[in-house]
Design a protein around this motif. Sequence first.
Motif, PDB file in Angstrom:
ATOM      1  N   TYR A  81       0.602   7.203   3.253  1.00 59.37           N
ATOM      2  CA  TYR A  81       1.748   6.796   3.477  1.00 59.37           C
ATOM      3  C   TYR A  81       1.526   5.680   4.754  1.00 59.37           C
ATOM      4  O   TYR A  81       2.797   5.231   5.346  1.00 59.37           O
ATOM      5  N   ARG A  82       0.144   6.073   5.202  1.00 58.43           N
ATOM      6  CA  ARG A  82       0.125   4.825   6.025  1.00 58.43           C
ATOM      7  C   ARG A  82       0.244   3.219   6.390  1.00 58.43           C
ATOM      8  O   ARG A  82       0.900   2.396   6.578  1.00 58.43           O
ATOM      9  N   SER A  83       0.187   2.688   4.721  1.00 63.21           N
ATOM     10  CA  SER A  83       1.104   1.678   3.748  1.00 63.21           C
ATOM     11  C   SER A  83       2.359   1.461   3.799  1.00 63.21           C
ATOM     12  O   SER A  83       3.379   2.410   3.305  1.00 63.21           O
ATOM     13  N   GLU A  84       2.513   0.319   4.458  1.00 59.57           N
ATOM     14  CA  GLU A  84       4.167  -0.300   4.675  1.00 59.57           C
ATOM     15  C   GLU A  84       4.605  -0.381   2.964  1.00 59.57           C
ATOM     16  O   GLU A  84       5.470   0.670   2.249  1.00 59.57           O
ATOM     17  N   GLN A  85       3.460  -1.157   2.205  1.00 59.45           N
ATOM     18  CA  GLN A  85       4.095  -1.128   0.136  1.00 59.45           C
ATOM     19  C   GLN A  85       4.356   0.387   0.150  1.00 59.45           C
ATOM     20  O   GLN A  85       5.410   0.622  -1.246  1.00 59.45           O
ATOM     21  N   VAL A  86       3.428   1.256   0.802  1.00 62.34           N
ATOM     22  CA  VAL A  86       3.616   2.927  -0.258  1.00 62.34           C
ATOM     23  C   VAL A  86       4.527   3.631   0.453  1.00 62.34           C
ATOM     24  O   VAL A  86       5.560   3.888  -0.302  1.00 62.34           O
TER      25      VAL A  86
ATOM     26  N   PHE B 215       3.134   2.502  -7.113  1.00 63.06           N
ATOM     27  CA  PHE B 215       2.700   3.339  -6.188  1.00 63.06           C
ATOM     28  C   PHE B 215       1.015   3.342  -6.729  1.00 63.06           C
ATOM     29  O   PHE B 215       0.820   2.854  -5.426  1.00 63.06           O
ATOM     30  N   ALA B 216       0.643   3.411  -7.211  1.00 56.82           N
ATOM     31  CA  ALA B 216      -0.560   2.874  -7.483  1.00 56.82           C
ATOM     32  C   ALA B 216      -1.340   1.568  -7.097  1.00 56.82           C
ATOM     33  O   ALA B 216      -2.034   1.480  -6.910  1.00 56.82           O
ATOM     34  N   TYR B 217      -0.177   0.132  -7.298  1.00 60.11           N
ATOM     35  CA  TYR B 217      -0.751  -0.952  -7.304  1.00 60.11           C
ATOM     36  C   TYR B 217      -0.457  -0.851  -5.432  1.00 60.11           C
ATOM     37  O   TYR B 217      -1.600  -1.402  -4.871  1.00 60.11           O
TER      38      TYR B 217
END
Length: 149
Positions: free
Chosen positions: A15-20, A144-146
């Motif tokens: 969840y740290r990823s802004e894109q996620v 999500f995977a990307y």
Amino acid sequence: MLSREHFWQYACDVYRSEQVQQVLLECQDLHGKNVNLCLFLDYLSTLSIQLNTQQLQSLMRCVEHADKTILQPYRATRQQVKSQHHTYPDYPSLRKSLLATELELEKLQQYLLIETANHLCLKHDMQSANNLTLYLPKPLADRFAYAKT
């Protein structure tokens, strides 16, 4: 047995990823999907555990119950405080406390998912496990995977 601590750490890391975050919030806000369940399904896939439809339904009932009885009422309270009492002199401190409590409630929901899954007969060593496609439309699961990469 699945570990709640391991899942919590996995969820925080992903969840740290802004894109996620963007994809998961879209799943929640536009498609009515549960963020913790999305993360949990992906977590199981990383462990090479593939669910069947009945197992997914059990997990969905688990999060729906927690959402309805715990998280949604709490979020509504937090939003009400934000919209009606933001001028309260100690609002920043109150807001921080409310957000910390909401995070603990998210952890509770994750615990409930782990407990539910630990009572299911899970299929391990499924090399191409992809549980998100059982729950999300394929384009969202692919996004999500990307976003994770």
